[in-house]
Design a protein around this motif. Structure first.
Motif, PDB file in Angstrom:
ATOM      1  N   ALA A  17       0.827  -1.207   0.000  1.00 22.98           N
ATOM      2  CA  ALA A  17       0.000   0.000   0.000  1.00 22.98           C
ATOM      3  C   ALA A  17       0.860   1.255   0.000  1.00 22.98           C
ATOM      4  O   ALA A  17       0.620   2.196  -0.767  1.00 22.98           O
ATOM      5  CB  ALA A  17      -0.936  -0.010   1.203  1.00 22.98           C
ATOM      6  N   ASP A  92      -8.148   3.908  -6.198  1.00 19.96           N
ATOM      7  CA  ASP A  92      -9.597   4.004  -6.070  1.00 19.96           C
ATOM      8  C   ASP A  92      -9.945   5.490  -5.992  1.00 19.96           C
ATOM      9  O   ASP A  92      -9.573   6.176  -5.039  1.00 19.96           O
ATOM     10  CB  ASP A  92     -10.072   3.281  -4.807  1.00 19.96           C
ATOM     11  CG  ASP A  92     -11.579   3.296  -4.707  1.00 19.96           C
ATOM     12  OD1 ASP A  92     -12.227   2.865  -5.676  1.00 19.96           O
ATOM     13  OD2 ASP A  92     -12.110   3.746  -3.669  1.00 19.96           O
ATOM     14  N   SER A 105      -7.244   6.645  -3.151  1.00 21.13           N
ATOM     15  CA  SER A 105      -6.623   5.728  -2.200  1.00 21.13           C
ATOM     16  C   SER A 105      -6.157   4.453  -2.883  1.00 21.13           C
ATOM     17  O   SER A 105      -6.574   4.131  -4.001  1.00 21.13           O
ATOM     18  CB  SER A 105      -7.617   5.369  -1.082  1.00 21.13           C
ATOM     19  OG  SER A 105      -8.779   4.754  -1.618  1.00 21.13           O
ATOM     20  N   SER A 107      -6.293   0.428  -2.248  1.00 20.17           N
ATOM     21  CA  SER A 107      -7.060  -0.538  -1.468  1.00 20.17           C
ATOM     22  C   SER A 107      -6.504  -1.941  -1.691  1.00 20.17           C
ATOM     23  O   SER A 107      -6.427  -2.408  -2.830  1.00 20.17           O
ATOM     24  CB  SER A 107      -8.538  -0.499  -1.874  1.00 20.17           C
ATOM     25  OG  SER A 107      -9.298  -1.452  -1.157  1.00 20.17           O
ATOM     26  N   VAL A 121      -6.268   0.384   3.506  1.00 21.94           N
ATOM     27  CA  VAL A 121      -6.620   1.506   2.637  1.00 21.94           C
ATOM     28  C   VAL A 121      -5.645   2.631   2.957  1.00 21.94           C
ATOM     29  O   VAL A 121      -5.577   3.094   4.097  1.00 21.94           O
ATOM     30  CB  VAL A 121      -8.074   1.973   2.860  1.00 21.94           C
ATOM     31  CG1 VAL A 121      -8.346   3.239   2.043  1.00 21.94           C
ATOM     32  CG2 VAL A 121      -9.065   0.876   2.479  1.00 21.94           C
ATOM     33  N   ASP A 123      -4.279   6.464   2.013  1.00 20.66           N
ATOM     34  CA  ASP A 123      -4.478   7.762   1.381  1.00 20.66           C
ATOM     35  C   ASP A 123      -3.110   8.442   1.293  1.00 20.66           C
ATOM     36  O   ASP A 123      -2.657   9.052   2.255  1.00 20.66           O
ATOM     37  CB  ASP A 123      -5.446   8.604   2.212  1.00 20.66           C
ATOM     38  CG  ASP A 123      -5.652  10.012   1.652  1.00 20.66           C
ATOM     39  OD1 ASP A 123      -4.961  10.372   0.678  1.00 20.66           O
ATOM     40  OD2 ASP A 123      -6.500  10.742   2.191  1.00 20.66           O
ATOM     41  N   SER A 192     -14.392   8.021  -3.643  1.00 19.98           N
ATOM     42  CA  SER A 192     -13.503   6.869  -3.463  1.00 19.98           C
ATOM     43  C   SER A 192     -14.144   5.958  -2.428  1.00 19.98           C
ATOM     44  O   SER A 192     -14.088   6.235  -1.225  1.00 19.98           O
ATOM     45  CB  SER A 192     -12.111   7.297  -2.994  1.00 19.98           C
ATOM     46  OG  SER A 192     -11.340   6.172  -2.589  1.00 19.98           O
ATOM     47  N   ALA A 194     -13.414   3.052  -1.237  1.00 19.75           N
ATOM     48  CA  ALA A 194     -12.505   2.484  -0.241  1.00 19.75           C
ATOM     49  C   ALA A 194     -12.203   3.495   0.859  1.00 19.75           C
ATOM     50  O   ALA A 194     -12.206   3.163   2.050  1.00 19.75           O
ATOM     51  CB  ALA A 194     -11.211   2.026  -0.909  1.00 19.75           C
ATOM     52  N   LEU A 195     -11.965   4.731   0.464  1.00 22.17           N
ATOM     53  CA  LEU A 195     -11.665   5.782   1.437  1.00 22.17           C
ATOM     54  C   LEU A 195     -12.900   6.117   2.269  1.00 22.17           C
ATOM     55  O   LEU A 195     -12.802   6.340   3.478  1.00 22.17           O
ATOM     56  CB  LEU A 195     -11.156   7.024   0.712  1.00 22.17           C
ATOM     57  CG  LEU A 195     -10.486   8.103   1.570  1.00 22.17           C
ATOM     58  CD1 LEU A 195      -9.296   7.529   2.323  1.00 22.17           C
ATOM     59  CD2 LEU A 195     -10.044   9.272   0.689  1.00 22.17           C
ATOM     60  N   ALA A 198     -13.293   3.484   4.813  1.00 18.07           N
ATOM     61  CA  ALA A 198     -12.269   3.683   5.843  1.00 18.07           C
ATOM     62  C   ALA A 198     -12.693   4.793   6.802  1.00 18.07           C
ATOM     63  O   ALA A 198     -12.459   4.707   8.016  1.00 18.07           O
ATOM     64  CB  ALA A 198     -10.929   4.017   5.194  1.00 18.07           C
ATOM     65  N   GLY A 221     -12.207  -2.143   2.726  1.00 15.19           N
ATOM     66  CA  GLY A 221     -13.070  -1.330   3.582  1.00 15.19           C
ATOM     67  C   GLY A 221     -13.992  -2.156   4.449  1.00 15.19           C
ATOM     68  O   GLY A 221     -14.248  -1.820   5.609  1.00 15.19           O
TER      69      GLY A 221
END
Length: 272
Positions: A17, A92, A105, A107, A121, A123, A192, A194-195, A198, A221
């Motif tokens: 990541a 994402d 982000s 993921s 996740v 950022d 986003s 995924a964000l 999160a 997520g």
């Protein structure tokens, strides 16, 4: 699965990541090509593909017998053949990456025989790393995340991608969510998934609703929200799949039932 193996999966997921995030930031400062997938609002860049290949290379170097389910489909084999599956979205929020250069982000999730083990996740624009391990809780930059605040539906800050979904309009679900928007404290849209999930795990948002997400959008997520103490299901209340498209409802557990009741009109028409 042995604790040592789980720890190795977590460590590699975190490394992937961060490395993917660093590469995306580096490429952001350079010229890159932007292409359409299905429409002018469905973008993919050369960076998405490069980052996904980079992550896959890191994974297979350490675990050559694992499978990959990625948004850009750069993994050559059939993901269904593997007991351990990495579900990844290299960027994402590509539209945000192209236009805003924030609110995107990386993921990365690891599933074994359908069970979520690790979710990350990242950022990179804010250097915020959300991660969770099955049975070990969820964290933001090593700070534990716990959804222990009691929230009613009227007090909730929700996030959704339903408003512009054509299928939602055809089914009337957009009207349900618009009505819901008038009941809750507020609605947000970051772009986003995924964000956004999160943020639910971190308590920055109280809930997230989507009519249709791909597995790589919610794979990490979902684990984050569940390990933080939240609830994650389809909009109809059934368990989420781990390797296919689905509706998603993720929220603080204290108003899960109330939110589900509000969305129940969709039960007889929406197909997961």
């Amino acid at each position: 699965m042995q604790a040592s193996t789980l720890a190795a999966l977590k460590e590699l997921a975190l490394q992937c990541a961060r490395s993917a995030g660093e590469l995306s930031l580096k490429r952001m400062k350079e010229p890159f090509t932007v292409e359409y997938k299905t429409s002018a609002s469905d973008l993919v860049t050369a960076v998405d593909k490069e980052v996904e290949k980079h992550v896959i290379s890191m994974i297979l170097k350490r675990f050559p017998d694992h499978g990959i389910l990625g948004e850009e489909s750069t993994f050559a084999q059939d993901p269904a053949q593997f007991e351990t599956l990495w579900v990844i979205d290299p960027i994402d929020g590509t539209t945000n990456y192209v236009h805003q250069q924030i609110n995107f982000s990386v993921s990365i999730a690891v599933y074994h025989k359908g069970e979520g083990l690790v979710g990350v996740v990242y950022d990179p624009s804010r250097d915020e790393l959300f991660y969770a391990v099955k049975g070990e809780g969820a964290y933001l930059n090593d700070r534990p995340l716990h959804l222990d605040r009691i929230v009613s539906l009227e007090e909730a800050l929700l996030c959704t991608s339903v408003f512009w979904n054509k299928r939602a309009e055809q089914m009337g679900i957009d009207l349900i969510v618009k009505k819901l928007a008038g009941k809750v404290r507020g609605m947000r849209l970051l772009g986003s998934a995924a964000l956004e999930m999160a943020y639910v795990a971190a308590g920055r948002l109280d809930g997230y609703v989507s009519l249709s997400l791909n597995a790589w959008d919610f794979g990490a997520g979902r684990i984050l929200v569940e390990e933080a103490g939240g609830r994650v299901t389809t909009m109809t209340g059934t368990p989420l799949p781990y390797n296919e498209k689905s509706s998603v409802m993720a929220c603080n557990p204290t108003f899960y039932e109330e939110l589900q009741q509000y969305l129940h009109v969709a039960e007889n028409t929406q197909t997961d």
